[in-house]
Enzyme design. Sequence first.
Site, PDB file in Angstrom:
ATOM      1  N   PHE A 171       1.367 -58.613   3.853  1.00 23.64           N
ATOM      2  CA  PHE A 171       1.009 -59.964   4.206  1.00 23.64           C
ATOM      3  C   PHE A 171      -0.432 -60.467   3.573  1.00 23.64           C
ATOM      4  O   PHE A 171      -1.236 -59.927   3.859  1.00 23.64           O
ATOM      5  CB  PHE A 171       1.254 -60.321   5.738  1.00 23.64           C
ATOM      6  CG  PHE A 171       0.819 -61.775   6.113  1.00 23.64           C
ATOM      7  CD1 PHE A 171       2.305 -62.443   6.379  1.00 23.64           C
ATOM      8  CD2 PHE A 171      -0.552 -62.236   6.482  1.00 23.64           C
ATOM      9  CE1 PHE A 171       1.739 -63.843   6.721  1.00 23.64           C
ATOM     10  CE2 PHE A 171      -0.755 -63.380   6.937  1.00 23.64           C
ATOM     11  CZ  PHE A 171       0.586 -64.380   6.977  1.00 23.64           C
TER      12      PHE A 171
ATOM     13  N   LYS B  76     -11.570 -63.351   8.839  1.00 22.01           N
ATOM     14  CA  LYS B  76     -11.218 -62.830  10.028  1.00 22.01           C
ATOM     15  C   LYS B  76     -12.598 -62.658  10.903  1.00 22.01           C
ATOM     16  O   LYS B  76     -13.359 -63.210  11.285  1.00 22.01           O
ATOM     17  CB  LYS B  76     -10.177 -61.849  10.290  1.00 22.01           C
ATOM     18  CG  LYS B  76      -8.641 -62.205  10.013  1.00 22.01           C
ATOM     19  CD  LYS B  76      -7.768 -61.344  10.226  1.00 22.01           C
ATOM     20  CE  LYS B  76      -6.371 -61.560  10.135  1.00 22.01           C
ATOM     21  NZ  LYS B  76      -5.760 -62.714  10.752  1.00 22.01           N
TER      22      LYS B  76
ATOM     23  N   ASP C 101      -7.130 -56.411  -0.108  1.00 22.98           N
ATOM     24  CA  ASP C 101      -7.174 -57.280   0.757  1.00 22.98           C
ATOM     25  C   ASP C 101      -7.653 -56.701   2.017  1.00 22.98           C
ATOM     26  O   ASP C 101      -6.764 -55.893   2.720  1.00 22.98           O
ATOM     27  CB  ASP C 101      -5.740 -57.917   1.038  1.00 22.98           C
ATOM     28  CG  ASP C 101      -5.644 -58.923   2.196  1.00 22.98           C
ATOM     29  OD1 ASP C 101      -6.556 -58.864   2.808  1.00 22.98           O
ATOM     30  OD2 ASP C 101      -4.648 -59.770   2.221  1.00 22.98           O
TER      31      ASP C 101
END
Length: 404
Positions: A141, A255, A226
Amino acid sequence: MTDATTAPLTHEWLGRYESALLGVFGRPQLVLEHGDGAWVWDVDGRRYLDLVGGLAVNALGHNHPALVSAVSKQAGQLVHVSNFFTTPSQVELAERILGLSGAPEGSAVFFCNSGTEAIEAAVKLARRTGRTGIVAAEGAFHGRTTGALALTHKPAYREPFEPLLPGVVHLPWGDVEALERSVGPDTSAVVLEPIQGEGGVVPAAPEYLQAARRVATEAGALLVLDEIQTGVGRTGSWFACQQAGVVPDAMTLAKGLGGGLPIGALVTFGPEVTGLLGAGQHGSTFGGNPLACAAGLAVLDTIESEGLLEHVRAVGEHLETRVTALDDPRVTGVRGRGLLRAVTLAQEWAPAVAAHGRDAGLILNPVAPDAIRLAPPLVVTAEQLDLFVDALPGLLDRAGEEGR
């Protein structure tokens, strides 16, 4: 169960939500009003232990004085300037990230507003190699904008918006031989998560990341890691790739970096990679704004000053030990690192466990039908994690009763 009688303000706010907001998230589970540390309260005064942390965003929890102070001070000075200019907080945050990542001389940071935007920047960076192929992983994702969505694997996310960016292939997760077969002269980048978050909190073996580094180098492709969910202390080191001893060509962050304020970053390693994107080839109106950068500095300073890397390792191990000690056949294991964990279940009880957990004052994420994801604030205590572990058998009892 919570309903309009027991939670009238929640019911009212959710009605207004459904009348005013696009329904891409479905019906929200709660209407939250304030928080403190690892606790949050809804509009009806109910308290919940937040074991999701805004999906790994609220690194310092809620209402942390260092974050509140930094953001308040910056808001009284400058909130935004255009990218015709820079600010001290933007420069200082970039320098801190480069230092913590061990990036060599000639490395650089591009700031944006989210993880998806960081991936978009990485895609453009890869395209500047003159190649078009991108290798990603099954279960990956990487975001929902059209470029990032091409790297995301889940068909339900992808299919309504196809055709997407061409040239992307998804390989079996953890399969070194597949990497060796598929990464070649047309590959611009290999893009991997050190731990697949939305994929169910599935860690990459260090040997897999090391092989990806070797294969990308041999093919002349970029290795892009990532670290949007795993970075900024989440796994007990500043960045998860450091635990495998792997230095990428580029890394994406978001985040936890802002502790709740929207910020993302693309980090390029070394002058050759940094030089792929020049003036005018990418940009962001809000990227690197002084408010978000001040928040980022406060997050990094606090993780360091409060010894949170060591804390994350200790309480993460405590959680795994406590769950394992339950010796409950309905729990099949704990995977992940630090405070990015999944409690795996013998059957597809995770949605029911999360729903009953919410009624019991626990915010949990059923990341897969048979897995509960935990990504609490890095300041969560062992005693707070014990509240979840102690409640888990009862939550499983109730989930099992529903399935009969």
